[in-house]
Design a protein around this motif. Structure first.
Motif: not given
Length: 355
Positions: A30-39, A183-188, A265-269
């Motif tokens: 429920y917390g992660l999408k299919v393509g995200e789980r492996g990484n 990276d940005a993808a992991h933070l999102a 904070s992520v949006s502000a970098g």
């Protein structure tokens, strides 16, 4: 009643491993999408390793339960007592179901990282394994309609707590990822997982509170509340409730303050400070979980306040057929302390019963 520390330790280990296995696999669904789980998370080693540990601790637990039942030392293993426990009790049946469920979950965990169906199998079968713990404690002490209500409440309590524990594990792994791999993808992804747990967490907490109230009514009763702090069971229960209150407070801070601050904070970098705050909060919450599971492991070996073992013990009792071979029956019968141990562990098949 003297604490049985080896049994308490193994019960704690089972709560940790089974909750982690069920909760982390459910979190992946429920917390992660299919393509995200492996990484995002190393599901295979975490799930497979946890499954193997749960199998190991389950094997140790049955030997300790048999020793508690027979009043014998845990080593050397009393094979006769183990055989009696596995063949003549609901606890033994639950243990067999748990071992089968854990084998299936562990095998499915090997291919679950990037596939929804195997991960779903891990969640289902680990949930079954976690639910079997209800038969090794107070949830199995009642009979009739009350017994079914108590057992159902205990199972829902276990599954809800397991979902919370596994979510903390998953979120903790996300926020503690090494900086070189963040990276940005992991933070999102991390923010979405934190934010997405809000609704699930509300359902989990609500279930824990409702089933906890049912269990408290069955195990303590309103009449025993004024004297709750005068017994070991009562003091441990109070400590558990205090820690649970602390967890609820931290969970609220995470949802309504720390997670929104992390998004800004992520949006502000400049996310390092907010990420550090989240790590600290989740670490404290996880410490509360560990302490609560220790207390739960201990509470499960103590007789409850509302139905003391003396109810079965006082006066003359006839031995049940499956107790005839029990060592203590040959040595003059069960003592009150032995009866208390069996009662607390839900092994009501081995009590003296009313004629």
């Amino acid at each position: 009643m003297e604490a049985d520390w080896p049994l308490i330790a193994v019960r704690f280990a089972l709560y940790v491993t089974l909750s982690g296995l069920f909760g982390l696999s459910a979190f992946g669904l429920y917390g992660l999408k299919v393509g995200e789980r492996g990484n995002a998370l190393a599901f295979r080693p975490w799930l497979f390793g946890t499954g193997l540990l749960a199998l190991l601790f389950s094997g140790i637990a049955v030997a300790l339960l048999a020793a508690a039942m027979a009043g014998a030392p845990p080593w050397p293993i009393d094979r006769e007592a183990v055989g009696m426990l596995l063949s003549d009790s609901a606890t033994g049946t639950a243990w067999k179901v748990r071992m089968i469920a854990l084998l299936v979950a562990s095998i499915a965990a090997l291919i679950a990282a990037r596939r929804t169906m195997p991960l779903g199998l891990v969640a289902i079968f680990s949930g079954v394994a976690l639910a079997t713990l209800a038969w090794t404690g107070h949830g199995a002490m009642d009979e009739g309609a009350t017994g079914w209500v108590h057992l159902a409440a205990d199972i829902l309590h276990l599954l809800s707590a397991g979902a919370w524990v596994g979510a903390l594990l998953g979120l903790g792994l996300l926020v503690t990822r090494p900086a070189r791999r963040t990276d940005a993808a992991h933070l999102a992804l991390t923010y979405r997982a934190l934010h997405g747990f809000g609704l699930t967490g509300t359902i989990v907490v609500g279930t824990i509170v409702i089933t906890g109230l049912i269990n408290a009514w069955l195990l303590v009763g309103l009449g025993n509340l004024p004297t709750l702090g005068t017994t070991v069971y009562g003091r441990l229960l109070i400590a558990k409730l205090v820690l649970l209150g602390g967890m609820l407070g931290l969970a609220s801070l995470n949802r309504f303050r720390f997670t929104p601050a992390f998004e800004r904070s992520v949006s502000a970098g400049d996310y390092k400070g907010a990420l550090r705050t989240l790590r600290t909060s989740l670490a404290v919450e996880a410490s509360c979980v560990v302490a609560i599971l220790v207390l739960v492991g201990w509470l499960g070996t103590l007789e409850p306040l509302r139905r003391p073992c003396s109810y079965w013990f006082e006066g003359n009792r006839a031995l049940r057929r499956n107790l005839i071979r029990c060592r203590e029956s040959l040595e003059g019968g069960l003592t009150l302390t032995r009866c208390q141990t069996l009662h607390a562990l839900g092994l009501k098949e081995f009590f003296y019963e009313r004629p």
